[in-house]
Design a protein around this motif. Structure first.
Motif, PDB file in Angstrom:
ATOM      1  N   SER A 170       0.829  -1.202   0.000  1.00  0.00           N
ATOM      2  CA  SER A 170       0.000   0.000   0.000  1.00  0.00           C
ATOM      3  C   SER A 170       0.866   1.256   0.000  1.00  0.00           C
ATOM      4  O   SER A 170       2.009   1.244   0.442  1.00  0.00           O
ATOM      5  CB  SER A 170      -0.939   0.015   1.216  1.00  0.00           C
ATOM      6  N   VAL A 171       0.251   2.317  -0.516  1.00  0.00           N
ATOM      7  CA  VAL A 171       0.852   3.646  -0.513  1.00  0.00           C
ATOM      8  C   VAL A 171      -0.227   4.620  -0.074  1.00  0.00           C
ATOM      9  O   VAL A 171      -1.313   4.640  -0.651  1.00  0.00           O
ATOM     10  CB  VAL A 171       1.382   4.049  -1.910  1.00  0.00           C
ATOM     11  N   LEU A 172       0.058   5.402   0.950  1.00  0.00           N
ATOM     12  CA  LEU A 172      -0.848   6.449   1.416  1.00  0.00           C
ATOM     13  C   LEU A 172      -0.098   7.766   1.370  1.00  0.00           C
ATOM     14  O   LEU A 172       0.952   7.911   2.004  1.00  0.00           O
ATOM     15  CB  LEU A 172      -1.343   6.178   2.837  1.00  0.00           C
ATOM     16  N   ILE A 173      -0.635   8.704   0.600  1.00  0.00           N
ATOM     17  CA  ILE A 173      -0.034  10.027   0.462  1.00  0.00           C
ATOM     18  C   ILE A 173      -1.017  11.047   1.012  1.00  0.00           C
ATOM     19  O   ILE A 173      -2.171  11.080   0.598  1.00  0.00           O
ATOM     20  CB  ILE A 173       0.256  10.345  -1.024  1.00  0.00           C
ATOM     21  N   ASP A 174      -0.560  11.869   1.952  1.00  0.00           N
ATOM     22  CA  ASP A 174      -1.376  12.961   2.469  1.00  0.00           C
ATOM     23  C   ASP A 174      -0.644  14.259   2.150  1.00  0.00           C
ATOM     24  O   ASP A 174       0.315  14.638   2.835  1.00  0.00           O
ATOM     25  CB  ASP A 174      -1.601  12.823   3.974  1.00  0.00           C
ATOM     26  N   GLN A 175      -1.090  14.922   1.086  1.00  0.00           N
ATOM     27  CA  GLN A 175      -0.411  16.142   0.643  1.00  0.00           C
ATOM     28  C   GLN A 175      -0.560  17.283   1.643  1.00  0.00           C
ATOM     29  O   GLN A 175       0.332  18.101   1.776  1.00  0.00           O
ATOM     30  CB  GLN A 175      -0.949  16.576  -0.723  1.00  0.00           C
ATOM     31  N   ARG A 176      -1.674  17.318   2.360  1.00  0.00           N
ATOM     32  CA  ARG A 176      -1.880  18.395   3.337  1.00  0.00           C
ATOM     33  C   ARG A 176      -0.871  18.311   4.478  1.00  0.00           C
ATOM     34  O   ARG A 176      -0.435  19.324   5.000  1.00  0.00           O
ATOM     35  CB  ARG A 176      -3.298  18.353   3.907  1.00  0.00           C
ATOM     36  N   LYS A 177      -0.543  17.092   4.868  1.00  0.00           N
ATOM     37  CA  LYS A 177       0.355  16.887   6.006  1.00  0.00           C
ATOM     38  C   LYS A 177       1.796  16.594   5.589  1.00  0.00           C
ATOM     39  O   LYS A 177       2.643  16.338   6.449  1.00  0.00           O
ATOM     40  CB  LYS A 177      -0.162  15.732   6.865  1.00  0.00           C
ATOM     41  N   ASN A 178       2.065  16.617   4.267  1.00  0.00           N
ATOM     42  CA  ASN A 178       3.403  16.270   3.755  1.00  0.00           C
ATOM     43  C   ASN A 178       3.862  14.932   4.332  1.00  0.00           C
ATOM     44  O   ASN A 178       4.919  14.813   4.950  1.00  0.00           O
ATOM     45  CB  ASN A 178       4.419  17.375   4.059  1.00  0.00           C
ATOM     46  N   TYR A 179       3.041  13.909   4.094  1.00  0.00           N
ATOM     47  CA  TYR A 179       3.192  12.597   4.724  1.00  0.00           C
ATOM     48  C   TYR A 179       3.057  11.501   3.671  1.00  0.00           C
ATOM     49  O   TYR A 179       2.182  11.563   2.809  1.00  0.00           O
ATOM     50  CB  TYR A 179       2.084  12.475   5.781  1.00  0.00           C
ATOM     51  N   LEU A 180       3.927  10.509   3.746  1.00  0.00           N
ATOM     52  CA  LEU A 180       3.876   9.360   2.847  1.00  0.00           C
ATOM     53  C   LEU A 180       4.109   8.099   3.672  1.00  0.00           C
ATOM     54  O   LEU A 180       5.051   8.035   4.475  1.00  0.00           O
ATOM     55  CB  LEU A 180       4.951   9.475   1.764  1.00  0.00           C
ATOM     56  N   HIS A 181       3.252   7.106   3.478  1.00  0.00           N
ATOM     57  CA  HIS A 181       3.339   5.833   4.200  1.00  0.00           C
ATOM     58  C   HIS A 181       3.323   4.710   3.165  1.00  0.00           C
ATOM     59  O   HIS A 181       2.350   4.573   2.425  1.00  0.00           O
ATOM     60  CB  HIS A 181       2.143   5.713   5.142  1.00  0.00           C
TER      61      HIS A 181
END
Length: 164
Positions: free
Chosen positions: A56-67
């Motif tokens: 899986s890839v989770l990108i949260d652009q608002r939080k500048n976060y990548l998992h």
């Protein structure tokens, strides 16, 4: 990738050149090792990511976060889910597109990675994949670890999510 280029990965270098690349990267890491946070040292010590598959890839652009979660391991060491979390990451549209292109091929495997220290609290994690694809991720912090042991490398469901 500065050290582990596609030519290096595909065996296009002679034995001397191949070893020189490995030694150069090892020397670089030895020079910066004492300045690295424990979480990045943990990533450098991690064995078993070679041939890992994306789960899986989770990108949260608002939080500048990548998992990113990978399915890793082999018959000898066993199989496990391994996660890498990037905090304070620069997430350009190009990086998101590159990650998606690499992720969408279910047969994509993690080959090699490099860590570079750009400055204090700013790091670059570069990864190269088989059959193709590379990504360079620049961030302020990286955490990683084994999420759980699993029975095999079979992926039942893959997920790529972007939060804008």
């Amino acid at each position: 990738m500065k050290y582990f280029t596609r030519e290096w990965c595909n065996g296009r270098l002679n034995d001397e050149q191949y070893q020189k690349v490995k030694n150069s990267y090892r020397n670089y890491i030895n020079r910066i090792y004492s300045k690295l946070p424990a979480t990045i040292k943990k990533l450098l010590r991690q064995n078993g990511l070679h041939d890992s598959l994306f789960k899986s890839v989770l990108i949260d652009q608002r939080k500048n976060y990548l998992h990113i979660k990978f399915l890793s391991g082999d018959l000898q060491m066993g199989y496990f889910e391994f996660e890498i979390v990037y905090i304070g990451i620069n997430l350009s549209n190009k990086i998101i597109d590159d990650l998606f292109r690499i992720f969408r091929n279910e047969k994509t495997e993690f080959l090699y990675d490099e860590i570079r220290m750009i400055e204090k609290n700013k790091f670059e994690h570069s990864m190269i994949f088989y059959p193709k694809g590379e990504v360079e991720l620049t961030c302020k912090q990286i955490t990683c670890g084994i999420v759980k042991k699993i029975k095999n490398r079979e992926i039942k469901q893959r997920k790529f999510q972007v939060i804008v």
